[in-house]
Design an enzyme around this catalytic site. Structure first.
Site, PDB file in Angstrom:
ATOM      1  N   SER A 106       0.836  41.501  54.483  1.00 24.38           N
ATOM      2  CA  SER A 106      -0.472  41.298  55.111  1.00 24.38           C
ATOM      3  C   SER A 106      -0.315  40.692  56.511  1.00 24.38           C
ATOM      4  O   SER A 106       0.627  39.936  56.769  1.00 24.38           O
ATOM      5  CB  SER A 106      -1.293  40.344  54.232  1.00 24.38           C
ATOM      6  N   GLN A 127       0.570  45.606  57.037  1.00 26.22           N
ATOM      7  CA  GLN A 127      -0.892  45.797  57.072  1.00 26.22           C
ATOM      8  C   GLN A 127      -1.469  45.077  58.286  1.00 26.22           C
ATOM      9  O   GLN A 127      -1.178  43.905  58.528  1.00 26.22           O
ATOM     10  CB  GLN A 127      -1.528  45.245  55.792  1.00 26.22           C
ATOM     11  N   TYR A 129      -4.979  43.969  60.457  1.00 21.25           N
ATOM     12  CA  TYR A 129      -6.432  43.830  60.603  1.00 21.25           C
ATOM     13  C   TYR A 129      -6.788  44.071  62.064  1.00 21.25           C
ATOM     14  O   TYR A 129      -5.973  43.813  62.952  1.00 21.25           O
ATOM     15  CB  TYR A 129      -6.863  42.409  60.226  1.00 21.25           C
ATOM     16  N   THR A 155      -6.370  48.106  57.886  1.00 21.22           N
ATOM     17  CA  THR A 155      -7.507  47.784  57.013  1.00 21.22           C
ATOM     18  C   THR A 155      -8.800  47.741  57.809  1.00 21.22           C
ATOM     19  O   THR A 155      -8.900  47.011  58.797  1.00 21.22           O
ATOM     20  CB  THR A 155      -7.245  46.435  56.309  1.00 21.22           C
ATOM     21  N   ARG A 164     -17.533  34.576  49.392  1.00 14.66           N
ATOM     22  CA  ARG A 164     -16.992  34.436  48.030  1.00 14.66           C
ATOM     23  C   ARG A 164     -17.401  33.067  47.500  1.00 14.66           C
ATOM     24  O   ARG A 164     -16.862  32.039  47.909  1.00 14.66           O
ATOM     25  CB  ARG A 164     -15.487  34.614  48.056  1.00 14.66           C
ATOM     26  N   LYS A 254      -6.989  51.829  55.309  1.00 13.62           N
ATOM     27  CA  LYS A 254      -7.328  51.225  54.012  1.00 13.62           C
ATOM     28  C   LYS A 254      -8.748  50.666  54.037  1.00 13.62           C
ATOM     29  O   LYS A 254      -9.123  49.951  54.980  1.00 13.62           O
ATOM     30  CB  LYS A 254      -6.343  50.078  53.719  1.00 13.62           C
ATOM     31  N   HIS A 278     -11.574  46.532  48.782  1.00 17.16           N
ATOM     32  CA  HIS A 278     -10.948  45.227  48.994  1.00 17.16           C
ATOM     33  C   HIS A 278     -10.942  44.413  47.690  1.00 17.16           C
ATOM     34  O   HIS A 278     -11.096  43.191  47.704  1.00 17.16           O
ATOM     35  CB  HIS A 278     -11.667  44.464  50.105  1.00 17.16           C
ATOM     36  N   ARG A 281     -14.122  42.274  47.094  1.00 17.03           N
ATOM     37  CA  ARG A 281     -14.198  41.008  47.846  1.00 17.03           C
ATOM     38  C   ARG A 281     -15.025  41.134  49.121  1.00 17.03           C
ATOM     39  O   ARG A 281     -15.179  40.170  49.848  1.00 17.03           O
ATOM     40  CB  ARG A 281     -12.781  40.544  48.217  1.00 17.03           C
TER      41      ARG A 281
HETATM   42  C1  LIG Z   1      -6.156  37.220  47.111  1.00 11.56           C
HETATM   43  C2  LIG Z   1      -6.322  38.529  47.819  1.00 11.56           C
HETATM   44  C3  LIG Z   1      -5.999  38.630  49.161  1.00 11.56           C
HETATM   45  C4  LIG Z   1      -6.100  39.861  49.820  1.00 11.56           C
HETATM   46  N1  LIG Z   1      -5.702  39.950  51.124  1.00 11.56           N
HETATM   47  C5  LIG Z   1      -5.731  41.160  51.739  1.00 11.56           C
HETATM   48  C6  LIG Z   1      -5.220  41.306  53.061  1.00 11.56           C
HETATM   49  O1  LIG Z   1      -4.723  40.363  53.671  1.00 11.56           O
HETATM   50  N2  LIG Z   1      -5.305  42.524  53.631  1.00 11.56           N
HETATM   51  C7  LIG Z   1      -5.841  43.627  52.987  1.00 11.56           C
HETATM   52  O2  LIG Z   1      -5.884  44.719  53.538  1.00 11.56           O
HETATM   53  N3  LIG Z   1      -6.304  43.510  51.713  1.00 11.56           N
HETATM   54  C8  LIG Z   1      -6.248  42.318  51.087  1.00 11.56           C
HETATM   55  N4  LIG Z   1      -6.692  42.214  49.796  1.00 11.56           N
HETATM   56  C9  LIG Z   1      -7.150  43.422  49.070  1.00 11.56           C
HETATM   57  C10 LIG Z   1      -5.958  44.089  48.365  1.00 11.56           C
HETATM   58  O3  LIG Z   1      -5.052  44.633  49.288  1.00 11.56           O
HETATM   59  C11 LIG Z   1      -6.410  45.217  47.421  1.00 11.56           C
HETATM   60  O4  LIG Z   1      -7.224  46.115  48.130  1.00 11.56           O
HETATM   61  C12 LIG Z   1      -7.171  44.693  46.197  1.00 11.56           C
HETATM   62  O5  LIG Z   1      -6.602  43.501  45.745  1.00 11.56           O
HETATM   63  C13 LIG Z   1      -7.139  45.744  45.080  1.00 11.56           C
HETATM   64  O6  LIG Z   1      -7.869  45.317  43.973  1.00 11.56           O
HETATM   65  P1  LIG Z   1      -7.188  44.633  42.674  1.00 11.56           P
HETATM   66  O7  LIG Z   1      -6.808  43.262  43.082  1.00 11.56           O
HETATM   67  O8  LIG Z   1      -8.274  44.670  41.678  1.00 11.56           O
HETATM   68  O9  LIG Z   1      -5.976  45.441  42.298  1.00 11.56           O
HETATM   69  C14 LIG Z   1      -6.591  40.990  49.117  1.00 11.56           C
HETATM   70  C15 LIG Z   1      -6.917  40.881  47.768  1.00 11.56           C
HETATM   71  C16 LIG Z   1      -6.785  39.670  47.116  1.00 11.56           C
HETATM   72  C17 LIG Z   1      -7.106  39.598  45.653  1.00 11.56           C
END
Ligand SMILES: Cc1cc2nc3c(=O)[nH]c(=O)nc-3n(C[C@H](O)[C@H](O)[C@H](O)COP(=O)(O)O)c2cc1C
Length: 381
Positions: A106, A127, A129, A155, A164, A254, A278, A281
């Site tokens: 990330s 990845q 942003y 992303t 959240r 993404k 995401h 989230r």
């Molecule tokens: C704690 C956490 C931090 C995340 N941080 C990023 C991030 O920095 N960049 C990003 O593109 N997605 C981030 N995501 C999204 C994940 O890459 C992914 O899309 C998502 O976790 C998939 O769903 P799942 O956790 O149900 O498998 C994050 C998800 C979580 C749970």
């Protein structure tokens, strides 16, 4: 507890992590409707059982963006993962290598690209942003080239952060200064294994790739403030030309949930997309990825590589996503929980579980290779 599944790893992570970190991983935005949908819609996809088809030779390998993978999965970018175990991203990249799959670092990781590159022996994915300061983006992309990152995951579903609620309740958000720091320190003190492993031995606690932009500020609220100020909500499709001109390797976008957006990505010449919300989230109330994926795969699957994530909690779920049209699946919380519970060994074990579960599912749906998986293995088509 002997972990037999990803939900088991979730329980182990809950026991080991301070509350504010567990809730940060586990939670979604607003009322968490989409978070629940991701899991429920995927597990409700019924598989079609087939028997007596000589499944003695299975091949789980595949190829994504010119890279041979032992399994059709990759570790998704997870911000702050390095706070879940000592130098967490370095442990995770090694686990991914052992399993023969890609790791995605990330932008907002604890370990820097340089540190992860030292821990890795093969190229990993990076990845990005969209940050307002294009000069900084250029720096990050140049570094990704220098560190031999093989694929760029860009992303696009975070022009603004979703709210959240759990982060407010746990003291991660909305409790600035000493008060918030004390709350988190108290939660850390209740988890001595984590406090020693990460709190004491896992320093520095900074955002490896961003630290120099924070001018010495290392507090967690400084990080969230930086994100709010620097994430770019003016970004539009035309800005991808800028990314394309700075990055010549495979580009994966993404955070798409709509076939129209997927067509834009294909028209811009992206090599792949990740159908993702995401992990529930960002915008709560949007479709689950299991429901969004089929029309997107239908619209652009012949023009670029469609990946998907969200709610994947078993090898059976991986198979379901592939049957719904994905060529590969990103694991998010699954690896964050396993890393928190047992570090590198936990992530390696979790990936062995995924593989074993996929083998059972492939045997009993009668598909011997990844290329054979399509909607024909679903009971309701
Ligand atoms: C704690 C956490 C931090 C995340 N941080 C990023 C991030 O920095 N960049 C990003 O593109 N997605 C981030 N995501 C999204 C994940 O890459 C992914 O899309 C998502 O976790 C998939 O769903 P799942 O956790 O149900 O498998 C994050 C998800 C979580 C749970």
């Amino acid at each position: 507890m002997i972990a037999a599944s990803i939900p088991d790893y979730r329980e182990l992570a809950r026991k080991r992590l301070p509350r504010f970190l567990f809730e940060y991983i586990d939670g979604g935005s607003y009322a968490e409707v989409t978070l629940r949908r991701n899991i429920a819609d995927l597990e409700n996809v019924a598989l079609r059982q087939r028997v007596l088809r000589d499944m003695s030779r299975l091949d789980l390998s595949t190829e994504l963006f010119g890279q041979k993978l032992a399994l059709p999965v990759a570790l998704a970018p997870i911000g702050l993962a390095g706070m879940n175990a000592r130098r967490g991203e370095c442990q995770a990249v090694r686990a991914a290598e052992t399993a023969g799959i890609p790791f995605t670092l990330s932008t907002v990781s604890a370990c820097s690209m340089a540190e992860v590159a030292r821990a890795a022996s093969r190229p990993f994915w990076f990845q990005l942003y969209m940050i307002r300061d294009r000069g900084f983006i250029r720096e990050l992309l140049q570094e990704a080239v220098e560190r031999k990152c093989s694929t760029l995951v860009f992303t696009v579903d975070m022009p603004v952060p979703g709210s959240r609620y759990r982060d407010y309740h746990s003291g991660l958000a909305g409790a600035p200064g000493l008060r918030g720091a004390m709350r988190r320190a108290m939660q850390g003190a209740l988890k001595p294994d984590w406090a020693w492993d990460v709190g004491v031995m896992g320093r520095p606690h900074a955002l490896g790739n961003v630290a120099h932009k924070l001018q010495g500020k290392t507090g967690i609220e400084d990080f969230f403030a930086w994100m709010r100020q620097n994430f770019d909500n003016s970004i539009a499709w035309k800005d991808l030309d800028f990314i394309r001109s700075e990055w010549t390797g495979p580009l994966v976008i993404k955070g798409l949930l709509d076939p129209e957006d997927a067509r834009e990505a294909a028209a811009l010449g992206a090599d792949g997309i990740v159908v993702s919300n995401h992990g529930g989230r960002q915008l709560d109330g949007v479709l689950s990825t299991a429901r969004a994926l089929p029309p997107i795969a239908e619209a652009v699957g012949d023009r670029l590589t469609v990946l998907a994530d969200g709610g994947v909690r078993s090898g059976l779920d991986v198979l379901r996503m592939l049957a719904l049209g994905a060529k590969g699946v990103l694991l998010g919380r699954a690896w964050a929980f396993a890393l928190a519970a047992r570090g590198q060994a936990g992530v390696e074990h979790m990936l062995r579980l995924i593989e074993a579960e996929m083998r059972v599912a492939m045997t009993l749906t009668g598909v011997a290779s990844i290329a054979e998986i399509d909607r024909s293995i679903l009971a309701q088509r």
